[in-house]
Motif scaffolding. Structure first.
Motif, PDB file in Angstrom:
ATOM      1  N   PHE A   1      -2.566   3.329  10.501  1.00  4.61           N
ATOM      2  CA  PHE A   1      -2.317   2.695   9.203  1.00  4.61           C
ATOM      3  C   PHE A   1      -2.391   1.174   9.354  1.00  4.61           C
ATOM      4  O   PHE A   1      -3.042   0.485   8.557  1.00  4.61           O
TER       5      PHE A   1
ATOM      6  N   ASN B   1      -5.196  -1.593   7.746  1.00  2.00           N
ATOM      7  CA  ASN B   1      -4.790  -2.805   7.035  1.00  2.00           C
ATOM      8  C   ASN B   1      -5.301  -4.070   7.735  1.00  2.00           C
ATOM      9  O   ASN B   1      -5.779  -4.998   7.072  1.00  2.00           O
TER      10      ASN B   1
ATOM     11  N   VAL C   1      -6.831  -2.562  -0.668  1.00  2.00           N
ATOM     12  CA  VAL C   1      -6.010  -1.522  -0.037  1.00  2.00           C
ATOM     13  C   VAL C   1      -4.845  -1.261  -0.969  1.00  2.00           C
ATOM     14  O   VAL C   1      -4.154  -2.199  -1.369  1.00  2.00           O
ATOM     15  N   HIS C   2      -4.652  -0.011  -1.323  1.00  2.00           N
ATOM     16  CA  HIS C   2      -3.631   0.302  -2.312  1.00  2.00           C
ATOM     17  C   HIS C   2      -2.854   1.550  -1.892  1.00  2.00           C
ATOM     18  O   HIS C   2      -3.429   2.622  -1.724  1.00  2.00           O
ATOM     19  N   LEU C   3      -1.566   1.393  -1.728  1.00  2.00           N
ATOM     20  CA  LEU C   3      -0.666   2.512  -1.479  1.00  2.00           C
ATOM     21  C   LEU C   3       0.135   2.703  -2.753  1.00  2.00           C
ATOM     22  O   LEU C   3       0.915   1.833  -3.142  1.00  2.00           O
ATOM     23  N   ASP C   4      -0.090   3.799  -3.440  1.00  2.00           N
ATOM     24  CA  ASP C   4       0.560   4.082  -4.712  1.00  2.00           C
ATOM     25  C   ASP C   4       1.598   5.178  -4.506  1.00  2.00           C
ATOM     26  O   ASP C   4       1.252   6.355  -4.339  1.00  2.00           O
TER      27      ASP C   4
ATOM     28  N   THR D   1      -0.911   8.238  -3.217  1.00  2.00           N
ATOM     29  CA  THR D   1      -2.258   8.042  -2.694  1.00  2.00           C
ATOM     30  C   THR D   1      -2.329   6.765  -1.866  1.00  2.00           C
ATOM     31  O   THR D   1      -1.560   5.832  -2.073  1.00  2.00           O
ATOM     32  N   TYR D   2      -3.266   6.754  -0.956  1.00  2.00           N
ATOM     33  CA  TYR D   2      -3.583   5.577  -0.159  1.00  2.00           C
ATOM     34  C   TYR D   2      -5.091   5.412  -0.246  1.00  2.00           C
ATOM     35  O   TYR D   2      -5.849   6.328   0.091  1.00  2.00           O
ATOM     36  N   SER D   3      -5.535   4.265  -0.725  1.00  2.00           N
ATOM     37  CA  SER D   3      -6.974   4.081  -0.905  1.00  2.00           C
ATOM     38  C   SER D   3      -7.429   2.739  -0.356  1.00  2.00           C
ATOM     39  O   SER D   3      -6.689   1.760  -0.347  1.00  2.00           O
TER      40      SER D   3
ATOM     41  N   THR E   1     -10.069   7.582  -0.324  1.00  2.00           N
ATOM     42  CA  THR E   1      -8.735   7.796  -0.882  1.00  2.00           C
ATOM     43  C   THR E   1      -8.127   9.034  -0.251  1.00  2.00           C
ATOM     44  O   THR E   1      -8.784  10.077  -0.166  1.00  2.00           O
TER      45      THR E   1
ATOM     46  N   PHE F   1      -0.649  11.586   0.215  1.00  2.00           N
ATOM     47  CA  PHE F   1      -0.479  10.869   1.477  1.00  2.00           C
ATOM     48  C   PHE F   1       0.808  11.257   2.209  1.00  2.00           C
ATOM     49  O   PHE F   1       0.786  11.529   3.402  1.00  2.00           O
TER      50      PHE F   1
END
Length: 87
Positions: free
Chosen positions: A8, A12, A28-31, A36-38, A52, A56
């Motif tokens: 991870f 990043n 980079v987006h962790l929602d 989700t991690y995209s 994506t 996650f």
């Protein structure tokens, strides 16, 4: 668990390197709400890489490691291309 965090962090770090060392744009987006991690990399408005991971936090640890490892491999390939162009 430690391997997941390492991968991870590599994703990043590679995205950050591409952002500051090239004209590639990274997202980079962790929602947490959508779980989700995209990651998305663009160059000149063209999407070069996108991935994506849905669910996650609920992924099987081994499967998640494989997915993150795949992200790292794709991003390393982009980094090598950037380094070759600048050499």
């Amino acid at each position: 668990m430690e391997t997941k965090f390492s991968l991870f962090n590599q994703v990043n770090s590679l995205c950050y390197w591409l952002l500051v060392s090239s004209d590639y744009r990274t997202s980079v987006h962790l929602d947490a709400e959508k779980d989700t991690y995209s990651v998305c990399i663009t160059h000149g408005g063209i999407e070069l890489y996108s991935n994506t991971i849905k669910g996650f936090s609920k992924r099987n640890a081994t499967f998640l490691e494989h997915e993150l490892d795949g992200m790292v491999a794709g991003l390393l390939h982009l980094k090598q291309n950037v380094e070759q162009k600048s050499a």
